[in-house]
Scaffold this active site. Sequence first.
Site, PDB file in Angstrom:
ATOM      1  N   GLU A 487       0.813  -1.229   0.000  1.00 43.31           N
ATOM      2  CA  GLU A 487       0.000   0.000   0.000  1.00 43.31           C
ATOM      3  C   GLU A 487       0.844   1.277   0.000  1.00 43.31           C
ATOM      4  O   GLU A 487       0.390   2.291   0.521  1.00 43.31           O
ATOM      5  CB  GLU A 487      -0.938   0.024   1.220  1.00 43.31           C
ATOM      6  CG  GLU A 487      -1.985  -1.046   1.173  1.00 43.31           C
ATOM      7  CD  GLU A 487      -2.954  -0.995   2.343  1.00 43.31           C
ATOM      8  OE1 GLU A 487      -4.108  -1.386   2.167  1.00 43.31           O
ATOM      9  OE2 GLU A 487      -2.549  -0.576   3.442  1.00 43.31           O
TER      10      GLU A 487
HETATM   11  C1  BMA Z   1      -4.630  -3.192   4.809  1.00 40.84           C
HETATM   12  C2  BMA Z   1      -3.508  -4.141   5.042  1.00 40.84           C
HETATM   13  C3  BMA Z   1      -3.034  -4.102   6.438  1.00 40.84           C
HETATM   14  C4  BMA Z   1      -4.167  -3.924   7.395  1.00 40.84           C
HETATM   15  C5  BMA Z   1      -5.470  -4.286   6.749  1.00 40.84           C
HETATM   16  C6  BMA Z   1      -6.654  -4.077   7.631  1.00 40.84           C
HETATM   17  O1  BMA Z   1      -4.288  -1.896   5.059  1.00 40.84           O
HETATM   18  O2  BMA Z   1      -2.500  -3.968   4.119  1.00 40.84           O
HETATM   19  O3  BMA Z   1      -2.088  -3.080   6.577  1.00 40.84           O
HETATM   20  O4  BMA Z   1      -3.938  -4.662   8.528  1.00 40.84           O
HETATM   21  O5  BMA Z   1      -5.682  -3.535   5.594  1.00 40.84           O
HETATM   22  O6  BMA Z   1      -6.785  -2.727   7.960  1.00 40.84           O
END
Ligand code: BMA
Length: 942
Positions: A487
């Site tokens: 991300e």
């Molecule tokens: C995304 C993932 C994690 C996180 C999940 C739930 O952001 O990449 O970083 O734990 O969602 O929020």
Amino acid sequence: MNIQFSGTMHLWKQILLGALPSALPSALGQNVIDLSGDGWTVSSSALNISVPGHVPSHAHLDLFAAGVIDDPYHGLNDFNLRWIANNNWTYTSKPIQGLSNDAKASWLVFNGLDTFTTIEFCGQQIATTDNQFRQYTFDISDALNNCKQSPTVSLNFGSCPNIANAIAADPNSQKWPPGIQGVFELPNREYIRKEQSDFGWDWGPAFSPVGPWQKVYLVQSESETSAYVLNTGFDIYRKGQINHIAPDQSQPWVVNASIDFVGSLPERPSMDIEIKNINSGEILKSGALDNVTVVGQAITGQTMVDAEAPRLWWPTGMGNQSLYNVTVTIRNNEQDIASVTKRTGFRTIFLDRSNITEEQISRGIAPGANWHFEVNGREFYAKGSNIIPPDAFWPRVTEAKMKRLFDAVVAGNQNMLRVWSSSIYLPDFMYDLADERGVLLWSEFQFSDALYPTDQPFLDNVAAEVVYNVRRVNHHPSLALWAGGNEIESLELPTAKKKAPGSYEFLVGDYEHLFITLILPLVYENSRSISYMPSSTNNGFLKVDLSAPVPMVERYDNGTDQEGYYYGDTDYYNYDSSVAFDFEGYPVGRFANEFGYHSMPSLQTWRQAVDEEDLYFNSSTIVLRNHHYPSNGPDTHNFKNASMGMAEMTLAVERYYPIPNKDDSIANFSAWCHATQLFQADMYKSEIQFYRRGSGMPERQLGSLYWQLEDIWQAPTWAGIEYDGRWKVLHYTARDIYQPIIVSPFWNSSTGDLSVYVTSDLWETAHGNVSFKWTDLSGKPISSNAGTPDTESFSVGALNTTCIYDTNIAKISLPNVKNAVLIIELTAQGHLPNQENGSLATFTHRNYFTPSYPKDLELKDPELQLSHDSESNTFTVEAQSAVSLYTWLDYPAGVVGYFEDNSFTLAAGEKRTLRFVVQKDETGGRWVDDVTVRSLWDQTTS
Ligand code: BMA
């Protein structure tokens, strides 16, 4: 795994510190001492604590074993044990015995130190380390020569939160505009090369443990030429293959074998190879390697294997997992110097991000770019989830536990896991489990939800980490992809654009410097077989030019807003549960690599960590163990953020499900936990059905990996499998909806539109029938089947979908939408990919639909009856008098495993007989007496 040494064997000389001699490697003229095991002490002079230690370990684990602390997972210890993370801890070995009298050189080899270490040998400082993910080798020859007594090793581990804070406070350190870095509990994780979730995450605690988390060896060479194998880089690819271009399946295989060693080789060493099928014992290839070169401490050679000669490795459900042992021996004339065996497989795996062609458009695929995987040149549908660290303390993650987890993955019809970054680079034994079971592992470098420094020492440190890990895992056929991080492109850079527009260009440049200019060439130099992308969730690239300073030009959002064009994968969370089932609001893309919603674990799992008096939904302990939303800093008692996450679960249940209202408070708590799991499972089912249907839509959607496979501890999270291996409703539901051929209703509750689709991920057309049966909730047939056909026949193409029924609820003659259920049963015949006997397989799937949400249904008591047959070891459930929705078999603590099916629908009068697959039993078989059954009806009864 599998490092074996041969040659003129110098017998294992030493058994040190309790290690098993059979585990020790040795080779010509070498003395190898395994320093792992007991016999260490762990101490803190500041705290005046000294306890027995173990290697591999973490200080928390040794303090727990010594009774200095309670179970770190108990209650609110996540917060109460911060003093451990805030202090330094020293691991000291006992005096080392069995050293060679005629060593030419000696080294300490550390397979993993977590994280900041000052190393002393015989009281002399040897080195410092600052990266959890690297293997370190240090020459201790001089220190040993100067040593007057039996030497000891001492490892002083610095406090990671303190060091991270000190680096952040240094005026020379890189700084970022406020509000960009993702902070969960402890800040400044981006400055240090340690498991990023050790500083807290939205599903886990922040213990920030330290210690020698992997094995430690003392290696001595007793002759002028000797080589101790540190690591390998074995790469198997099709001739001419380049990471970002589809491999040509007609080309022969290149086997490139590279060995990292410590020691010294003769002037002109040679290399031999033997490639042997592990099942048949058949030798695929043996002989000398060509083009042998020695560069620094690595020796490399190559050979070719005919295009059609090897049996291919396939992911589960697509064929066999054929495996080969590759043994490579370094030789000097007739003498073996060192030898290493790795188990591997022949396959190509490729992430296709090429532009959509005219030919694809003519087949109905929307323009834009591809974003899907191909194994051995075949498109397939990726079904799976995201794996997070299975424990905050890796040294206690056992192979037995991971075997249970990977068995659950395969039993769950999952063929791919995304090994999410900000964990660790998975150990070889986990890739081995995936190799055996056919689970593809999309792997990532350990960077997530932050921007990272780009000063030269940081880049050099990352480069060493990347090279070591790319080489270490490259021989595993389960390795599917390398991604730079998580991300960063989809979340961090857009956040930077919004919050610090003036710095945006600079920050993009920085991002590209680390993840493209630095890491991409390191991947390409060490692997021709694996695709690379700079960060997970992206829109692909515009071009790749390996001679350019930034060799991959990312597309970012450029031109991606054109209607009807699709480019990348999707990452989607929406905690407004009022739209949870509005599939028209789900993202449309080529692949879904993250989506989900959190739920509570079961009562049995809560009981492992939480005292009886805290077992209610909004107790402080339960609420503060919920880290969604994160505390955003070291304020550990952020009830506000934690309560927001609790409220999301509560609201979701209240919107759609009968509200538990039991007299017994523990039973009520348990029913609430279960209700949150029902919502979670239904929502994922709705999304997965939508994404899978997309395989036959213009977006040509070819993957669903939900967030998240399993838990790191006992807490409310997105997991489908709880900390000790118990399946939540989600893992059963995902298993059901990840079957090869499924039938799914799509209902728009606002317009009343209802359509039913059959979706298949087989590689050939399948044919079958679907039956529809409307009854009321007591099981009485609705007259004339409410105007719905009794059956529909269908053909569904390869990786495709077909609509078999399309109507509106207003057109269906239902006397009462609150008292009606449609049971939909599919039977189909088709070919599973790559089956040797080629025979047709039969597929069945059952789904159901109610034209009201569960909370509005006029449920009847199905009078469920459960019996156990000890001879066949099966359980039979019967819905004696009404339809049973979400029929749930539950099992007691002390056993781990799963029912063949769960959370299923039974028609009135229907019986189901099923087995429970026992993975671990500590009850001596007595668990069978405490299996219970319930259904939606029981959620509200007292
Ligand atoms: C995304 C993932 C994690 C996180 C999940 C739930 O952001 O990449 O970083 O734990 O969602 O929020």
